[in-house]
Design an enzyme around this catalytic site. Structure first.
Site, PDB file in Angstrom:
ATOM      1  CB  CYS A   1      -0.883   0.048   1.241  1.00  0.00           C
ATOM      2  SG  CYS A   1      -2.146  -1.217   1.312  1.00  0.00           S
TER       3      CYS A   1
ATOM      4  CD  GLU B   1      -2.176   4.063   3.052  1.00  0.00           C
ATOM      5  OE1 GLU B   1      -1.732   3.294   2.167  1.00  0.00           O
ATOM      6  OE2 GLU B   1      -3.395   4.255   3.232  1.00  0.00           O
TER       7      GLU B   1
ATOM      8  CB  CYS C   1      -5.586  -1.583   4.651  1.00  0.00           C
ATOM      9  SG  CYS C   1      -3.841  -2.005   4.763  1.00  0.00           S
TER      10      CYS C   1
ATOM     11  CB  CYS D   1      -1.432   0.849   6.166  1.00  0.00           C
ATOM     12  SG  CYS D   1      -0.812   0.297   4.559  1.00  0.00           S
TER      13      CYS D   1
HETATM   14  N1  THU Z   1      -4.434   0.539  -1.007  1.00  0.00           N
HETATM   15  C1  THU Z   1      -3.530   1.456  -0.550  1.00  0.00           C
HETATM   16  O1  THU Z   1      -2.518   1.732  -1.195  1.00  0.00           O
HETATM   17  N2  THU Z   1      -3.801   2.064   0.625  1.00  0.00           N
HETATM   18  C2  THU Z   1      -4.912   1.849   1.377  1.00  0.00           C
HETATM   19  O2  THU Z   1      -5.050   2.449   2.437  1.00  0.00           O
HETATM   20  C3  THU Z   1      -5.929   0.916   0.933  1.00  0.00           C
HETATM   21  C4  THU Z   1      -5.619   0.142  -0.288  1.00  0.00           C
HETATM   22  C5  THU Z   1      -4.186  -0.087  -2.307  1.00  0.00           C
HETATM   23  C6  THU Z   1      -3.834  -1.543  -2.285  1.00  0.00           C
HETATM   24  C7  THU Z   1      -4.268  -2.006  -3.646  1.00  0.00           C
HETATM   25  O3  THU Z   1      -3.229  -1.753  -4.565  1.00  0.00           O
HETATM   26  C8  THU Z   1      -5.439  -1.101  -3.993  1.00  0.00           C
HETATM   27  O4  THU Z   1      -5.356   0.003  -3.102  1.00  0.00           O
HETATM   28  C9  THU Z   1      -6.805  -1.755  -3.858  1.00  0.00           C
HETATM   29  O5  THU Z   1      -6.937  -2.385  -2.628  1.00  0.00           O
END
Ligand code: THU
Length: 136
Positions: free
Chosen positions: A59, A61, A90, A93
């Site tokens: 992610c 973050e 999430c 994170c």
């Molecule tokens: N994702 C993030 O980068 N940060 C978040 O807080 C939630 C989800 C990304 C992971 C994945 O590549 C996409 O969003 C869909 O879940």
């Protein structure tokens, strides 16, 4: 209405998170996320990096936090996170950020409607894993 910073770090972080999102590698979900962590006065960018082995995805973050850590910038002031809807970081994170910065302010940017929300890591994940026996 244009973004109104409520803390000195927010202005730079807002812009950087929005820009970082353009570098997301999200060919599978097509859900692009940008993050910007203000660490020791530097603005460190992160973006989601997906992988064809889906579980290997990082992610935005955690990419920003790991990049700041790797530079030795460990005084974290706040993190901006930008996506096309109102997102909450999430659980992985939030747990990851809480390791060093449970009180880290988060600025959540919803690019679809131009609104923001502000919460700390602890406000989102008050009942996270602590593992007292691990750290005695
Ligand atoms: N994702 C993030 O980068 N940060 C978040 O807080 C939630 C989800 C990304 C992971 C994945 O590549 C996409 O969003 C869909 O879940």
């Amino acid at each position: 209405m244009a973004f109104q910073p409520q803390a000195p770090w927010e202005g730079r972080a807002y812009e950087a998170a929005v820009e970082a999102r353009d570098s997301a590698h999200a060919p599978y979900s097509r859900f692009c996320v940008g993050a910007a962590l203000v660490a020791d006065g530097h603005v460190v960018r992160g973006m989601n990096l997906e992988n064809r082995s889906f579980g290997a995805t990082l992610c935005a973050e955690r990419v920003a936090a790991a990049a700041a850590w790797s530079m030795g910038w460990r005084q974290w002031e706040g993190m901006a996170i930008a996506a096309e809807e109102a997102i909450v970081p999430c659980g992985i994170c939030l747990q990851f950020l809480a390791e060093w910065a449970p009180d880290l302010p988060l600025l959540l940017i919803n690019l679809a409607d131009g609104t923001e929300q502000r919460r700390t890591v602890d406000e989102f994940l008050p009942y996270r894993f602590i593992g007292k026996r691990l750290i005695q």
